[in-house]
Design a protein around this motif. Structure first.
Motif, mmCIF file in Angstrom:
data_model
loop_
_atom_site.group_PDB
_atom_site.id
_atom_site.type_symbol
_atom_site.label_atom_id
_atom_site.label_comp_id
_atom_site.label_asym_id
_atom_site.label_seq_id
_atom_site.Cartn_x
_atom_site.Cartn_y
_atom_site.Cartn_z
ATOM 1 N N GLY A 1 0.814 -1.218 0.000
ATOM 2 C CA GLY A 1 0.000 0.000 0.000
ATOM 3 C C GLY A 1 0.839 1.255 0.000
ATOM 4 N N PHE A 2 1.962 1.221 -0.706
ATOM 5 C CA PHE A 2 2.878 2.370 -0.750
ATOM 6 C C PHE A 2 2.254 3.518 -1.552
ATOM 7 C CE2 PHE A 2 6.127 4.606 -3.314
ATOM 8 C CZ PHE A 2 6.821 5.243 -2.292
ATOM 9 N N VAL A 3 2.379 4.749 -1.013
ATOM 10 C CA VAL A 3 1.974 5.965 -1.710
ATOM 11 C C VAL A 3 3.187 6.871 -1.771
ATOM 12 C CG1 VAL A 3 0.470 7.987 -1.729
ATOM 13 C CG2 VAL A 3 -0.404 5.788 -0.905
ATOM 14 N N ARG A 4 3.587 7.257 -3.000
ATOM 15 C CA ARG A 4 4.799 8.061 -3.131
ATOM 16 C C ARG A 4 4.609 9.443 -2.512
ATOM 17 N NH1 ARG A 4 5.932 8.722 -9.384
ATOM 18 N NH2 ARG A 4 7.675 9.966 -8.609
ATOM 19 N N ASN A 5 5.646 9.953 -1.923
ATOM 20 C CA ASN A 5 5.629 11.281 -1.321
ATOM 21 C C ASN A 5 5.915 12.297 -2.419
ATOM 22 O OD1 ASN A 5 5.953 13.633 0.094
ATOM 23 N ND2 ASN A 5 7.173 12.729 1.741
ATOM 24 N N ASP A 6 4.862 12.712 -3.103
ATOM 25 C CA ASP A 6 5.047 13.614 -4.240
ATOM 26 C C ASP A 6 5.563 14.968 -3.797
ATOM 27 O OD1 ASP A 6 4.776 13.586 -7.106
ATOM 28 O OD2 ASP A 6 3.219 15.111 -6.879
ATOM 29 N N ALA A 7 5.149 15.409 -2.615
ATOM 30 C CA ALA A 7 5.613 16.711 -2.133
ATOM 31 C C ALA A 7 7.128 16.727 -1.965
ATOM 32 C CB ALA A 7 4.935 17.051 -0.805
ATOM 33 N N ALA A 8 7.676 15.633 -1.432
ATOM 34 C CA ALA A 8 9.128 15.556 -1.256
ATOM 35 C C ALA A 8 9.834 15.514 -2.606
ATOM 36 C CB ALA A 8 9.484 14.323 -0.429
ATOM 37 N N ARG A 9 9.256 14.767 -3.551
ATOM 38 C CA ARG A 9 9.845 14.696 -4.886
ATOM 39 C C ARG A 9 9.868 16.074 -5.537
ATOM 40 N NH1 ARG A 9 8.313 14.793 -9.868
ATOM 41 N NH2 ARG A 9 6.143 15.042 -9.272
ATOM 42 N N GLN A 10 8.759 16.812 -5.388
ATOM 43 C CA GLN A 10 8.691 18.145 -5.970
ATOM 44 C C GLN A 10 9.698 19.079 -5.310
ATOM 45 O OE1 GLN A 10 4.616 19.271 -5.539
ATOM 46 N NE2 GLN A 10 3.851 17.657 -6.873
ATOM 47 N N LEU A 11 9.882 18.924 -3.999
ATOM 48 C CA LEU A 11 10.831 19.775 -3.293
ATOM 49 C C LEU A 11 12.245 19.547 -3.810
ATOM 50 C CD1 LEU A 11 11.175 21.806 -0.988
ATOM 51 C CD2 LEU A 11 11.516 19.876 0.560
ATOM 52 N N ARG A 12 12.594 18.268 -4.055
ATOM 53 C CA ARG A 12 13.920 17.963 -4.585
ATOM 54 C C ARG A 12 14.087 18.509 -5.998
ATOM 55 N NH1 ARG A 12 12.736 13.077 -1.957
ATOM 56 N NH2 ARG A 12 12.054 12.145 -3.916
ATOM 57 N N ALA A 13 13.002 18.423 -6.785
ATOM 58 C CA ALA A 13 13.076 18.868 -8.171
ATOM 59 C C ALA A 13 13.058 20.389 -8.279
ATOM 60 C CB ALA A 13 11.896 18.297 -8.958
ATOM 61 N N GLY A 14 12.585 21.084 -7.225
ATOM 62 C CA GLY A 14 12.552 22.537 -7.248
ATOM 63 C C GLY A 14 11.309 23.102 -7.901
ATOM 64 N N ARG A 15 10.355 22.265 -8.282
ATOM 65 C CA ARG A 15 9.115 22.751 -8.880
ATOM 66 C C ARG A 15 8.031 21.704 -8.671
ATOM 67 N NH1 ARG A 15 10.076 23.118 -15.247
ATOM 68 N NH2 ARG A 15 7.922 23.827 -15.137
ATOM 69 N N SER A 16 6.789 22.100 -8.816
ATOM 70 C CA SER A 16 5.677 21.189 -8.599
ATOM 71 C C SER A 16 4.925 20.961 -9.897
ATOM 72 C CB SER A 16 4.721 21.768 -7.547
ATOM 73 O OG SER A 16 4.010 22.862 -8.104
ATOM 74 N N ARG A 17 3.893 20.178 -9.806
ATOM 75 C CA ARG A 17 3.034 19.949 -10.963
ATOM 76 C C ARG A 17 1.739 20.741 -10.810
ATOM 77 N NH1 ARG A 17 2.552 13.604 -11.695
ATOM 78 N NH2 ARG A 17 2.179 13.750 -9.451
ATOM 79 N N THR A 18 1.872 21.949 -10.299
ATOM 80 C CA THR A 18 0.705 22.786 -10.053
ATOM 81 C C THR A 18 0.905 24.181 -10.630
ATOM 82 O OG1 THR A 18 1.575 23.426 -7.882
ATOM 83 C CG2 THR A 18 0.047 21.561 -7.943
#
Length: 333
Positions: A45-62
């Motif tokens: 039941g893993f859910v990826r931490n998208d917020a952390a991924r976005q923080l590392r990438a320096g931008r979001s998908r919003t």
């Protein structure tokens, strides 16, 4: 306890780096390993931490969108157009409503910067040189929506001066000579431009006059107060044509003057609004209005933002739609 990437890697018998590749670059991993990792994800039941991924990438998908009033059907349609086009780019829209309050507008802009959104679509409360400079140096790409600036900000708007001209020109063509403009606050650029267009139309008919009724808000209630006041005047002291800065005001004037009051629309009072929201044609007396392509405005703003993201050094896009006169029963057309 939340399931981590390490837990998935342990269950699948692979490294953490392999799990990351499966999530982000599956083409680099063998199909059998991809299948094994996805099986572990499903089992745990893993859910990826998208917020952390976005923080590392320096931008979001919003993308952030700030409008003057999300309850106004016009801005609801703008938001719908933006959401539909943003989905095509693989991003979602975060919507904020400033409520015509500068502090709230600033709070949303600060929040969107903190969230590292791709960019912001903004219908500003007001624009001056200092405000424009602050937006340009905010560190987040910004596209103005339903507004224009003299600086370097890209924008998607409608020619509101022409819209105001079309509205009052139509009233004058119907034989109306005592015109009232209802709208406000005057600091809202769209209101000021629509009033300027009204003045230009009046200048072509010397015997016509213009009265301005400034409102604190662009709402049905504000329009109702204007309508009730007009209903109290005698025939010689009231206008015979009213141009409202948006349809919500026009609906309120219709209520205050023609339903709660004793005036007949359009016999005593020709009435025209602005935006041509869906409700305009469903009122007791269907409202004439100036149509803006709301959904197209929202979509074009997203396109302008992504053009800016792809080439930050390109000249800012200035997209301007033309308004359209829609004649219905409220002006006797």
């Amino acid at each position: 306890m939340a399931v981590s990437v390490k837990d998935v890697a342990r269950a699948a018998g692979v490294s953490v780096g392999t799990v990351s590749n499966v999530l982000n670059r599956p083409e680099k991993v063998s199909p059998a390993t991809v299948e094994r990792v996805h099986a572990a994800i499903a089992e745990l039941g893993f859910v990826r931490n998208d917020a952390a991924r976005q923080l590392r990438a320096g931008r979001s998908r919003t993308v952030g969108l700030v409008v003057l009033d999300s309850a106004n059907p016009f801005f609801a349609e703008v938001a719908r157009g933006a959401e539909e086009r943003a989905a095509e780019h693989g991003v979602t829209v975060l919507l904020g409503s400033s409520g015509q309050d500068a502090a709230r507008e600033n709070a949303y802009l600060d929040l969107f910067r903190e969230q590292r959104v791709n960019g912001v679509l903004l219908t500003p409360l007001a624009l001056d040189d200092a405000r424009t400079e602050k937006l340009e140096t905010a560190g987040v790409p910004i596209v103005l929506v339903d507004a224009e600036a003299d600086g370097e900000l890209p924008s998607v708007a409608v020619d509101d001066v022409e819209g105001g001209y079309l509205a009052v020109q139509h009233l004058l063509a119907q034989g109306r000579r005592r015109i009232l403009f209802a709208g406000g606050p005057a600091s809202v650029r769209q209101v000021a431009d629509r009033l300027e267009g009204a003045r230009r139309a009046l200048a072509e008919v010397p015997e016509a006059s213009l009265e301005v009724a400034s409102t604190e808000e662009l709402t049905v209630l504000a329009g109702r107060l204007v309508g009730e006041e007009l209903a109290k005047r005698d025939a010689a002291g009231r206008p015979d044509g009213v141009f409202c800065a948006n349809d919500l005001l026009a609906v309120g004037v219709l209520q205050g003057a023609g339903i709660l009051g004793s005036l007949r629309v359009p016999e005593d009072l020709a009435l025209i609004g602005y935006d041509d929201i869906d409700f305009a044609q469903a009122t007791v007396v269907p409202l004439s209005s100036i149509r803006q392509p709301a959904r197209e405005i929202g979509a074009a703003a997203v396109d302008a933002l992504f053009s800016l993201l792809e080439d930050p050094d390109a000249a800012p896009q200035r997209i301007r739609f033309r308004p359209e006169l829609v004649v219905r029963a409220s002006t006797g057309g």
